[in-house]
Scaffold this motif. Structure first.
Motif, PDB file in Angstrom:
ATOM      1  N   GLN A  12       0.847  -1.177   0.000  1.00  0.00           N
ATOM      2  CA  GLN A  12       0.000   0.000   0.000  1.00  0.00           C
ATOM      3  C   GLN A  12       0.893   1.241   0.000  1.00  0.00           C
ATOM      4  OE1 GLN A  12      -2.568  -0.279   3.377  1.00  0.00           O
ATOM      5  NE2 GLN A  12      -3.829  -1.894   2.477  1.00  0.00           N
ATOM      6  N   ILE A  13       0.623   2.135  -0.931  1.00  0.00           N
ATOM      7  CA  ILE A  13       1.366   3.384  -1.027  1.00  0.00           C
ATOM      8  C   ILE A  13       0.400   4.505  -0.663  1.00  0.00           C
ATOM      9  CG2 ILE A  13       2.661   4.913  -2.555  1.00  0.00           C
ATOM     10  CD1 ILE A  13       3.351   2.445  -4.218  1.00  0.00           C
ATOM     11  N   SER A  14       0.801   5.264   0.318  1.00  0.00           N
ATOM     12  CA  SER A  14      -0.089   6.330   0.792  1.00  0.00           C
ATOM     13  C   SER A  14      -0.082   7.502  -0.194  1.00  0.00           C
ATOM     14  CB  SER A  14       0.359   6.813   2.176  1.00  0.00           C
ATOM     15  OG  SER A  14       1.579   7.498   2.064  1.00  0.00           O
ATOM     16  N   PRO A  15      -1.137   8.286  -0.209  1.00  0.00           N
ATOM     17  CA  PRO A  15      -1.178   9.463  -1.082  1.00  0.00           C
ATOM     18  C   PRO A  15      -0.044  10.443  -0.772  1.00  0.00           C
ATOM     19  CG  PRO A  15      -3.365   8.993  -0.242  1.00  0.00           C
ATOM     20  CD  PRO A  15      -2.421   8.069   0.463  1.00  0.00           C
ATOM     21  N   TYR A  16       0.356  10.545   0.497  1.00  0.00           N
ATOM     22  CA  TYR A  16       1.463  11.434   0.867  1.00  0.00           C
ATOM     23  C   TYR A  16       2.752  11.004   0.169  1.00  0.00           C
ATOM     24  CZ  TYR A  16       5.138  13.552   3.632  1.00  0.00           C
ATOM     25  OH  TYR A  16       6.257  14.239   4.019  1.00  0.00           O
ATOM     26  N   THR A  17       3.000   9.711   0.104  1.00  0.00           N
ATOM     27  CA  THR A  17       4.206   9.197  -0.556  1.00  0.00           C
ATOM     28  C   THR A  17       4.169   9.496  -2.047  1.00  0.00           C
ATOM     29  OG1 THR A  17       4.320   7.416   1.084  1.00  0.00           O
ATOM     30  CG2 THR A  17       5.593   7.136  -0.934  1.00  0.00           C
ATOM     31  N   MET A  18       3.027   9.331  -2.679  1.00  0.00           N
ATOM     32  CA  MET A  18       2.925   9.623  -4.117  1.00  0.00           C
ATOM     33  C   MET A  18       3.154  11.108  -4.382  1.00  0.00           C
ATOM     34  SD  MET A  18      -0.066   7.159  -5.620  1.00  0.00           S
ATOM     35  CE  MET A  18      -1.276   7.302  -4.329  1.00  0.00           C
ATOM     36  N   ILE A  19       2.600  11.968  -3.528  1.00  0.00           N
ATOM     37  CA  ILE A  19       2.804  13.413  -3.699  1.00  0.00           C
ATOM     38  C   ILE A  19       4.270  13.764  -3.486  1.00  0.00           C
ATOM     39  CG2 ILE A  19       2.268  15.670  -2.698  1.00  0.00           C
ATOM     40  CD1 ILE A  19      -0.581  14.601  -2.190  1.00  0.00           C
ATOM     41  N   ALA A  20       4.906  13.168  -2.492  1.00  0.00           N
ATOM     42  CA  ALA A  20       6.319  13.445  -2.221  1.00  0.00           C
ATOM     43  C   ALA A  20       7.196  13.014  -3.387  1.00  0.00           C
ATOM     44  CB  ALA A  20       6.756  12.742  -0.932  1.00  0.00           C
ATOM     45  N   VAL A  21       6.928  11.854  -3.965  1.00  0.00           N
ATOM     46  CA  VAL A  21       7.704  11.380  -5.113  1.00  0.00           C
ATOM     47  C   VAL A  21       7.476  12.293  -6.313  1.00  0.00           C
ATOM     48  CG1 VAL A  21       7.922   9.489  -6.786  1.00  0.00           C
ATOM     49  CG2 VAL A  21       7.839   8.987  -4.337  1.00  0.00           C
ATOM     50  N   LEU A  23       6.634  15.488  -6.291  1.00  0.00           N
ATOM     51  CA  LEU A  23       7.321  16.756  -6.040  1.00  0.00           C
ATOM     52  C   LEU A  23       8.835  16.606  -6.193  1.00  0.00           C
ATOM     53  CD1 LEU A  23       5.307  18.223  -3.022  1.00  0.00           C
ATOM     54  CD2 LEU A  23       5.338  19.023  -5.392  1.00  0.00           C
ATOM     55  N   PHE A  24       9.377  15.486  -5.769  1.00  0.00           N
ATOM     56  CA  PHE A  24      10.810  15.236  -5.921  1.00  0.00           C
ATOM     57  C   PHE A  24      11.192  15.177  -7.398  1.00  0.00           C
ATOM     58  CE2 PHE A  24      14.365  12.231  -6.332  1.00  0.00           C
ATOM     59  CZ  PHE A  24      15.320  12.916  -5.603  1.00  0.00           C
ATOM     60  N   VAL A  25      10.407  14.474  -8.202  1.00  0.00           N
ATOM     61  CA  VAL A  25      10.676  14.376  -9.647  1.00  0.00           C
ATOM     62  C   VAL A  25      10.539  15.750 -10.295  1.00  0.00           C
ATOM     63  CG1 VAL A  25       9.834  13.399 -11.825  1.00  0.00           C
ATOM     64  CG2 VAL A  25      10.084  11.935  -9.816  1.00  0.00           C
TER      65      VAL A  25
END
Length: 163
Positions: A12-21, A23-25
């Protein structure tokens, strides 16, 4: 008997992790797009840090700051021109001479290798120098042309600095 043990793993990937990735990209893409500006700023910082002490010493001797900076820039320019004139141009000229003599040097090397190989019984047929000349001819001419351009630029720069 072996039991059939299969497990199901759920990631499970949280929405916070997807947003952080994301933003990093996006940050990496932004840094890549402004890399020239960042390089110029970095170079300016290095140049300023390097020149701070000589400018300070000249201003202590009652030389105006603008004049001190101009004198240091002039010294750097003249030093670069001197190095170009005394080192780079003769180096390019000697490299051109080397490439002019390269076919004869390769012929001597190939003759020696063929002789050693035939004396030791390692070579069943000799290396043909015509094949080497055909393969090397194009890039040798390109290098000679580019180095000739460097010599001409160096001569023009030295003549301009002397005038």
């Amino acid at each position: 008997m072996a039991e059939d043990t299969t497990r199901t793993v759920t990631i499970q990937i949280s929405p916070y992790t997807m947003i952080a990735v994301a933003l990093f990209v996006l940050g990496l893409i932004f840094l890549y797009s402004v890399r020239e500006v960042l390089f110029i700023i970095f170079f300016a910082f290095i140049l300023t840090s390097t020149l701070r002490e000589p400018v300070r010493k000249l201003t202590e001797r009652r030389v105006p700051k603008v004049l001190a900076i101009l004198a240091i820039y002039l010294g750097i320019f003249l030093s670069f021109t001197l190095v170009l004139t005394l080192v780079a141009v003769p180096l390019a000229r000697e490299t051109i001479r080397f490439f002019d003599n390269l076919p004869e040097l390769l012929e001597k090397i190939l003759t020696g290798l063929n002789r050693i190989g035939s004396e030791l019984g390692l070579v069943s047929r000799n290396i043909d120098s015509d094949i080497v000349d055909e393969n090397l001819g194009g890039w040798v001419d390109t290098i000679q042309s580019n180095l000739g351009n460097l010599v001409d630029i160096g001569r023009q720069g030295a003549a301009g600095a002397i005038e």
